[in-house]
Design a protein around this motif. Structure first.
Motif: not given
Ligand code: ATP
Length: 265
Positions: A120, A124, A127, A130, A133
């Motif tokens: 991941e 991240l 950006r 979450r 992701v």
């Protein structure tokens, strides 16, 4: 990203990447090595290009220049018409982060992190939120059959499993260009076939790929192979027929150029 439709249409499009008489020298004086010597070739958008040739012929150097982690000595490389020399170091890093997925020979995973955390990382950095992701990690892990490994530490994995994690990390951000250096080198034949089918699927989804390999079986998944010898373009062959026929012409060309592993010519 602009895509030129079918593989036949691609021939008429603007080249995505152009190597124009590129030379690369390492070192100085008596220790100088010429890794590339006036190498020219093109890559069309959406193409799956293979690079083959004997050990030390300059294949990884080509990938390093494409990945913008190294600088050419002479000649010119353009990507979407822009000379790579026009990019600042910051822009080169951004290009790598946003546009490219790189599967290195050495998986180079962060040993203090789990499989999931390694995969991941690149999202991240971009950006991505979450929830997305999480979804993307589970999707890619499922497609590469490594979902049961997600919570493990990477140092517990076999070389083949590490290579799959490295591939997942490179591919998860759906980069427009995937660069792969011997991606099947440490995989058993079943996993290698799986990864190659997966790369082919990504190619069908319009990602461009450049793969360095010594293995004619892996190379037979490409649209076109360029053979490099002593840093120069030795030959190139296109896939026009079945993969089996392409495999046979690759083996034949490899016998001429040298550089096969485990094949008795
Ligand atoms: N950082 C470096 N410093 C000095 N010489 C280098 C460097 N990187 C590559 N070379 C030399 O440049 C030449 C081309 O190397 P490169 O790794 O591109 O070949 P390759 O075809 O990828 O080889 P292999 O199949 O063994 O990975 C070799 O002679 C190599 O020793």
């Amino acid at each position: 990203m602009t895509f030129l439709g079918s593989k036949n249409q691609r021939e008429f499009g603007m080249s995505y990447i152009e190597f124009n008489q590129v030379s690369k020298l390492y070192g100085y004086g008596v220790n100088q090595v010429q890794a590339l010597d006036n190498l020219s070739f093109k890559l069309e958008k959406g193409e799956f290009l293979g690079i083959m040739g004997p050990s030390g012929s300059g294949k990884s150097t080509v990938l390093n220049l494409l990945a913008q982690i190294d600088y050419l000595s002479f000649g010119k490389i353009t990507m979407d018409g822009t000379d790579l020399r026009d990019f600042s170091d910051g822009q080169r890093a951004k290009n790598r982060q946003k546009k490219m997925g790189i599967i290195f020979q050495d998986p180079n995973l962060l040993s203090s992190l789990t499989v999931k955390e390694n995969i991941e990382l690149s999202l991240l950095a971009l950006r991505v939120n979450r929830k997305d992701v999480e979804e993307k990690v589970f999707d890619i892990a499922n497609r590469l059959n490594i979902e049961s490994l997600l919570d493990q530490n990477v140092f517990d994995l076999s070389p083949g499993q590490q290579q799959k994690v490295s591939a997942a990390r490179a591919i998860i951000k759906e980069p427009e260009l995937i660069l792969a250096d011997e991606p099947t080198g440490s995989l058993d034949s079943k996993s290698a076939t799986y990864l190659l089918q997966f790369l082919t699927q990504l190619n069908r989804e319009h990602h461009s790929l450049v793969m360095v390999t010594h293995d004619p079986f892996a190379a037979s998944y490409c649209d076109r192979i360029i053979f490099v010898k002593d840093g120069r373009l030795f030959a190139q062959i296109n896939r026009v027929d079945s993969r089996q026929a392409f495999f046979e012409s690759i083996v034949e060309m490899q016998a001429t150029v040298g550089g096969g592993e485990g094949y008795d010519f």
